[in-house]
Design a protein around this motif. Structure first.
Motif, PDB file in Angstrom:
ATOM      1  N   ASP A 140       0.811  -1.218   0.000  1.00 22.64           N
ATOM      2  CA  ASP A 140       0.000   0.000   0.000  1.00 22.64           C
ATOM      3  C   ASP A 140       0.845   1.268   0.000  1.00 22.64           C
ATOM      4  OD1 ASP A 140      -2.586  -1.234   0.040  1.00 22.64           O
ATOM      5  OD2 ASP A 140      -2.257  -1.713   2.158  1.00 22.64           O
ATOM      6  N   PHE A 141       2.157   1.119   0.177  1.00 21.70           N
ATOM      7  CA  PHE A 141       3.043   2.272   0.224  1.00 21.70           C
ATOM      8  C   PHE A 141       3.893   2.399  -1.031  1.00 21.70           C
ATOM      9  CE2 PHE A 141       2.103   1.226   4.639  1.00 21.70           C
ATOM     10  CZ  PHE A 141       1.576   2.437   5.050  1.00 21.70           C
ATOM     11  N   GLY A 146       1.084   5.565  -2.602  1.00 22.89           N
ATOM     12  CA  GLY A 146       1.732   5.071  -1.386  1.00 22.89           C
ATOM     13  C   GLY A 146       2.576   6.137  -0.721  1.00 22.89           C
ATOM     14  N   HIS A 147       3.236   6.952  -1.536  1.00 24.67           N
ATOM     15  CA  HIS A 147       4.020   8.082  -1.022  1.00 24.67           C
ATOM     16  C   HIS A 147       3.109   9.033  -0.249  1.00 24.67           C
ATOM     17  CE1 HIS A 147       6.504  11.705  -1.017  1.00 24.67           C
ATOM     18  NE2 HIS A 147       5.598  12.311  -1.768  1.00 24.67           N
ATOM     19  N   ARG A 149       0.139   8.276   1.063  1.00 22.22           N
ATOM     20  CA  ARG A 149      -0.389   7.559   2.227  1.00 22.22           C
ATOM     21  C   ARG A 149       0.649   7.542   3.361  1.00 22.22           C
ATOM     22  NH1 ARG A 149      -1.921   3.174  -0.382  1.00 22.22           N
ATOM     23  NH2 ARG A 149      -3.978   4.015  -0.811  1.00 22.22           N
ATOM     24  N   GLN A 150       1.911   7.341   2.977  1.00 24.38           N
ATOM     25  CA  GLN A 150       2.973   7.324   3.981  1.00 24.38           C
ATOM     26  C   GLN A 150       3.083   8.692   4.660  1.00 24.38           C
ATOM     27  OE1 GLN A 150       6.878   6.339   2.427  1.00 24.38           O
ATOM     28  NE2 GLN A 150       7.237   5.067   4.227  1.00 24.38           N
TER      29      GLN A 150
END
Length: 196
Positions: A140-141, A146-147, A149-150
């Motif tokens: 998911d990252f 993903g970037h 989300r992180q």
């Protein structure tokens, strides 16, 4: 490249796909307000003429009130193939920032609620930091989403206090506003690298 998600997509197919995604995204808004007028709620999301003009000047991200509640105004613009590519990438960033900002708000509230628990009842902070408490996995990252989300998780850990002493809706708006300021300034090269 001109509005290509996949090499075989034409501009009209891509436009239909984007319209379908927009309509799917607005379904939750229509369902959320049972007492509201669905047509009005839907129309409120469409870009207004002044928002389209801001997009034409390349200033929509910073000058539209509550942009995370608005449809991407760059979709309304046409131009050269190079300009349309720019509009496409701006809308990809816009849509991803809206989604990630909503996640940042959820994550921030979860960090806040965990902090409110007595120490013996608190979940380990690491499970919030790595996203496992939200059922996120390493995959998911990946990629640009993903970037984002992180960063949303990191942002939530640093800003959970925005929920302290505030109504949840007000706090959520503050989180989304602060997250939007960072996200909408992320370089378009991230999206160009992913979608080309």
């Amino acid at each position: 490249m001109s509005f290509h998600l996949m090499p075989s997509f034409s501009k009209s197919a891509c436009a239909r796909l984007m319209l379908g995604m927009f309509l799917l995204g607005t379904t939750s808004i229509l369902m959320a307000d049972e007492n509201g007028e669905p047509a009005k709620l839907l129309m409120d999301r469409f870009p207004k003429p002044h928002e389209i003009e801001l997009a034409r000047k390349g200033m929509a991200e910073a000058n539209i009130d509550r942009p995370w509640d608005r449809a991407c105004p760059y979709r309304e613009l046409t131009g050269t193939a190079e300009a349309e590519d720019e509009f496409f990438f701006r809308c990809q960033r816009w849509d991803n920032c809206v989604s990630a900002g909503g996640s940042a708000s959820i994550y921030s509230e979860a960090f806040f609620q965990n902090h409110q628990q007595p120490p013996k009842d608190q979940k380990p902070w690491e499970s919030y930091r790595n996203g496992s408490i939200f059922l996120l996995e390493p995959s998911d990252f990946e990629r640009v989403t993903g970037h984002l989300r992180q960063y949303a998780l990191k942002f939530a850990e640093e800003n959970w206090r925005l929920f302290e002493g505030r109504d949840a809706s007000e706090a959520s708006d503050l989180v989304e506003k602060k997250f939007w300021q960072w996200c909408s300034a992320e370089p378009l090269t991230l999206w160009k690298a992913e979608y080309q």
